[in-house]
Scaffold this active site. Sequence first.
Site, mmCIF file in Angstrom:
data_model
loop_
_atom_site.group_PDB
_atom_site.id
_atom_site.type_symbol
_atom_site.label_atom_id
_atom_site.label_comp_id
_atom_site.label_asym_id
_atom_site.label_seq_id
_atom_site.Cartn_x
_atom_site.Cartn_y
_atom_site.Cartn_z
ATOM 1 C CE LYS A 186 40.025 13.170 42.491
ATOM 2 N NZ LYS A 186 41.407 13.202 42.985
ATOM 3 C CD GLU A 202 53.388 11.534 52.155
ATOM 4 O OE1 GLU A 202 52.362 12.162 51.851
ATOM 5 O OE2 GLU A 202 53.454 10.279 52.142
ATOM 6 N NE ARG A 253 51.478 8.526 55.114
ATOM 7 C CZ ARG A 253 50.734 8.060 54.117
ATOM 8 N NH1 ARG A 253 50.193 8.901 53.256
ATOM 9 N NH2 ARG A 253 50.540 6.774 53.968
#
Length: 626
Positions: free
Chosen positions: A282, A367, A395
């Site tokens: 990343k 979540e 969610r």
Amino acid sequence: MVLERIESPADLKALDPTELPVLADELRAAIIASVARVGGHLGSNLGVVELSIALHRVFTSPQDLLLWDTGHQAYVHKMLTGRRAMFDTLRQAGGLSGYPSRAESEHDVIENSHASTALSWAFGIARGEAAKDPSDRRQVVSVVGDGALTGGMAYEALNNLGHHRLPVLIVLNDNGRSYAETVGRLSERMSDLRTDPRYRTWRARIDRVLARLPLAERAADASLEALKQFVSDAPALQSFVEALGVRYLGPVDGHDHERLEHALTHAKRLEGPVLVHVLTEKGKGYTPAETDLEKHLHDTSAFDVATGRSASSKPRSWTQAFSDTVTDIGCRRRDVVAVTAAMPGSTGLLPLAARRPDQVLDVGIAEQHAVTAAAGMAHAGLTPLIAVYSTFFARGFDQANLDVGLHDEHVIFSFDRAGITGDDGASHHGVLDLALMLRIPTATVLAPSCEEDLTALLEVAVDLDGPVSVRFPKGDAVAAASLGLDGPGDGLAARRIREGADACVLAVGDRLGPALEAADLLGEHGLDVAVWDVRCVRPADGAMLAAAAAAPLVVTVENGYVAGGAGSHLADRIVELAGVGQAPPVLRLGVPDTYLQHAKPAQILAELGLDAAGIAAGIRKVLTDA
């Protein structure tokens, strides 16, 4: 430049392999320059440059379908599919979306900005393709990464893909990170190298890095250790996915053009579902992003390219105000546990995690699990506080409704980025939380209008019973003094800021400031309106409701969906109090039922009539037409 010659994937396929490293460098430079100017997702896109090139050289989009999970890693894909010249308009009103967009290009299939969903899309599309004549079937490729495999929905899809043997090619973009360093890096060794001493040394270093990171739930915790072991051993991952009926290939160096193309070409020829495990870094190629361990360059505002830091100092944000308060509360109360879904930095929990690591729980991008786990913690005597962006709360709504609400467990929901958020577009506006929380009968729903009230209401929330929500917007915090207030309100009581006989305005949260300005504008036209700071939508303050019931016109203003939102709830309470046929008319101002595209929040709010001028115009029209 090589990049200037790329107008479509066909141009990419025509390149000589020796030109690919040059193209990769040019893509990275273009992304850094654009994101530095307008903001956006930087680190994830720098990490998938070679992968995106390889995908478009091996597959033929849009005939082959490329599904991005999450969509914020699709910048390179956009530049390779004819949108390079528009890239300077990224996330600007009328410009390119920060996510894939069907309206922009036939190469974009799903705007998938909420993680862990692309494999389910892939399953559904592949199931539809299987019903077609073999000559008409399209290849389905799903790029999964950036923490998506910490979400349970991804495993449900993997299970079904393996069971039905659908020909989906899954590219696992493994950079070891989602928003924060929640799991360890995957091993670069194949199973026959697991016993290599160099491998064991490398693993020991990873353990030491994880132990130093300022997040809760370190490697000593058995659940995190199990998760780390699962995702840091390629053999374990191979065994897991192949047990589900998905073939495993890899790991593959995600920055090696030749090996990537070879692996993808091989996988393309295989039958049934195949997972190609790709290791990427990343932030690759830009040191500030490579070393960004929190989140700063994951989703960033404009910044200085030389340092990777914001080019100008920023005012104090609502998130910072929340962070200071929750840190103070957590350090005073050992029963308070802050829960995050892979976003401890973004939601302001890192300071608490640094001081009380056992009081911050990062569950990954999960979540649903976060909410039900919080219900369990509350039942066991803890006081859990879930810090989540408003858009992601949807969610976990079923769990909030039935696991928290039905059982009347004391769980506090802190909704960051509530209301119109701007640059990230339709999927990120936090416009549902009021309407959703008001569907949970036992929930207390709080909406502070200033920084001091955010602190005060959080202090109240930890001592209440049952579900509680506190919402605050994206951007700069508002001081009480700037609203003409001398400090926070009292308990859950509403407060009348301005007297007036012509109408009664009930302002919810961040709309108090514009409502007060609107009252001043109306005064210039001889109209005198009262303004209340609602503070607590449910249970609504009795004195406020009584004043509203006696007014000739009631106006509710909120930064959220108007249908089923705070205005609807308050209007119902006024009718109950005054009686049917006796209650005054109610003008409800808020966000309409539509998907709002990206633009600056102030521009969107003005277009919706939720700024001072719009509120004043709406009230004046009703009063003058009456």
